[in-house]
Design a protein around this motif. Structure first.
Motif, PDB file in Angstrom:
ATOM      1  N   THR A 111       6.390  -0.175   7.797  1.00  0.00           N
ATOM      2  CA  THR A 111       5.346  -1.249   7.584  1.00  0.00           C
ATOM      3  C   THR A 111       4.025  -0.310   7.962  1.00  0.00           C
ATOM      4  O   THR A 111       4.025   0.154   9.076  1.00  0.00           O
ATOM      5  N   ASN A 112       2.957  -0.894   7.554  1.00  0.00           N
ATOM      6  CA  ASN A 112       1.680  -0.133   7.603  1.00  0.00           C
ATOM      7  C   ASN A 112       1.564   1.113   7.819  1.00  0.00           C
ATOM      8  O   ASN A 112       0.770   1.699   8.549  1.00  0.00           O
ATOM      9  N   LEU A 154      -5.092   9.711   5.035  1.00  0.00           N
ATOM     10  CA  LEU A 154      -6.259   9.429   4.763  1.00  0.00           C
ATOM     11  C   LEU A 154      -6.443   7.742   4.483  1.00  0.00           C
ATOM     12  O   LEU A 154      -7.517   7.229   4.754  1.00  0.00           O
ATOM     13  N   TYR A 155      -5.380   7.329   4.072  1.00  0.00           N
ATOM     14  CA  TYR A 155      -5.464   6.001   3.702  1.00  0.00           C
ATOM     15  C   TYR A 155      -4.351   4.993   4.188  1.00  0.00           C
ATOM     16  O   TYR A 155      -3.330   5.316   3.921  1.00  0.00           O
ATOM     17  N   SER A 156      -4.914   4.159   4.830  1.00  0.00           N
ATOM     18  CA  SER A 156      -3.906   3.216   5.595  1.00  0.00           C
ATOM     19  C   SER A 156      -3.444   2.111   4.691  1.00  0.00           C
ATOM     20  O   SER A 156      -3.722   2.089   3.328  1.00  0.00           O
ATOM     21  N   THR A 157      -2.137   1.447   4.891  1.00  0.00           N
ATOM     22  CA  THR A 157      -1.895   0.288   4.113  1.00  0.00           C
ATOM     23  C   THR A 157      -1.659  -0.798   5.278  1.00  0.00           C
ATOM     24  O   THR A 157      -1.440  -0.765   6.570  1.00  0.00           O
ATOM     25  N   THR A 158      -1.891  -1.987   4.988  1.00  0.00           N
ATOM     26  CA  THR A 158      -1.675  -3.173   5.536  1.00  0.00           C
ATOM     27  C   THR A 158      -0.577  -4.091   4.866  1.00  0.00           C
ATOM     28  O   THR A 158      -1.006  -4.552   3.552  1.00  0.00           O
ATOM     29  N   TYR A 159       0.489  -4.434   5.331  1.00  0.00           N
ATOM     30  CA  TYR A 159       1.573  -5.422   4.679  1.00  0.00           C
ATOM     31  C   TYR A 159       1.304  -6.798   5.004  1.00  0.00           C
ATOM     32  O   TYR A 159       0.942  -7.112   6.159  1.00  0.00           O
ATOM     33  N   THR A 160       1.047  -7.758   4.038  1.00  0.00           N
ATOM     34  CA  THR A 160       1.209  -8.854   4.089  1.00  0.00           C
ATOM     35  C   THR A 160       2.376  -9.574   3.279  1.00  0.00           C
ATOM     36  O   THR A 160       2.330  -9.682   2.308  1.00  0.00           O
ATOM     37  N   ASN A 161       3.208 -10.359   4.122  1.00  0.00           N
ATOM     38  CA  ASN A 161       4.375 -10.815   3.529  1.00  0.00           C
ATOM     39  C   ASN A 161       5.119  -9.787   2.700  1.00  0.00           C
ATOM     40  O   ASN A 161       6.151 -10.248   1.812  1.00  0.00           O
ATOM     41  N   VAL A 162       5.287  -8.676   3.452  1.00  0.00           N
ATOM     42  CA  VAL A 162       6.094  -7.644   2.439  1.00  0.00           C
ATOM     43  C   VAL A 162       7.131  -6.966   3.523  1.00  0.00           C
ATOM     44  O   VAL A 162       6.573  -6.576   4.575  1.00  0.00           O
TER      45      VAL A 162
END
Length: 288
Positions: free
Chosen positions: A44-45, A52-60
């Motif tokens: 997650t995330n 260089l590039y983040s991730t933000t999980y929503t309902n995943v």
């Protein structure tokens, strides 16, 4: 006895020289093509591999170990899981502003239902923008489509039975080549749809998202998505083929033995050394 053991060692060394070794694994192959971003999606995330590039999980959710895409050197691979239940499951990334007129997206997908059954588009990944598309998705007719420009698209079939299996899907676009501009879609490394010519898109300002379009809405994926890569150039057919070919790391001859071969070589040397020590002790007794 020594001669016999020496011959055995020669055989062991010969076997080691011809032993299969791991070719470049899938992750190394992807990173070797210098992607703008490559997300493993096994936590997650988790940021892209270059950080260089983040991730933000929503309902995943993150799938169980070993349920991710079947790629080389990672039997415990995980994936991002989208429930497809209208919960607006989305992975937002820190990437935005794709360059105009060219780009590529590569991902592994595993569908839990058909888009036709859900009656909506299943979004894989892209940077949506009205009249300036860069969207890779499965439409409600179950066709894999890559949209660029102001709605131009290239379609490809996922096959007769795409459910419950991992597929590597790739979209590649380059409108800087004039009359030779292309927009290609690949399934499992094989060209499945193509369109020559196209419209040069402008620079984008929206976020690159995975599993759901933040602009058009109601395009939630149903199933697993893994190993998403994006490039600010068009991938060639040979590059796409190489990505898919590296998924299981084929055995090839090499100079570096595998661990089991090393163990066999060391064991053989130990046998010879032990035999030589026993030989010396027997000689000493015979001449005392």
């Amino acid at each position: 006895m020594i001669v016999r053991l020496a011959k055995t060692l020669v055989l062991i060394v010969a076997l080691a020289a011809s032993a299969p070794v791991l070719a470049a694994d899938y992750v190394s192959t992807v990173t070797g093509t210098n992607p703008l971003a490559y997300w493993r999606l096994d936590a997650t995330n988790q940021a892209s591999t270059n950080g260089l590039y983040s991730t933000t999980y929503t309902n995943v959710a993150t799938s169980a170990a070993g349920s991710g895409a079947p790629i080389a050197a990672d039997p415990g691979n995980r994936a991002a899981s989208f429930d497809g239940l209208g919960s607006n499951s989305i992975i937002n990334t820190g990437l935005s502003g794709m360059v105009p007129a060219k780009g590529s997206i590569n991902a592994w997908i595993n569908l839990s239902s058909l888009a036709s059954t859900a009656g909506r588009t299943f979004y894989i990944a892209g940077e949506s923008e009205f009249g300036n598309d860069f969207d890779f998705q499965i439409d409600a007719d179950n066709q894999l489509r890559f949209y660029t420009g102001s709605g131009e698209n290239t379609a490809a079939s996922l096959g007769a039975s795409p459910l419950g299996q991992w597929l590597m899907v790739t979209a590649s676009y380059d409108a800087t080549l004039g009359a030779s501009s292309y927009r290609n879609v690949y399934v499992n490394g094989v060209l499945a749809g193509s369109y020559v010519g196209g419209v040069a898109t402008g620079t984008k300002s929206s976020q690159f998202t995975i599993g759901y379009s933040a602009v058009f809405g109601d395009r939630e994926f149903s199933g697993l998505i893994d190993e998403v890569g994006v490039w600010n150039r068009g991938l060639s057919t040979s590059e796409v083929g190489a990505l898919y070919a590296s998924r299981l790391t084929p055995a090839t001859p090499g100079a570096v033995p595998e661990p089991a071969t090393w163990a066999m070589m060391i064991g053989g040397l130990g046998l010879i050394g032990g035999a030589m020590r026993n030989r010396r002790r027997k000689v000493a007794v015979n001449f005392s």
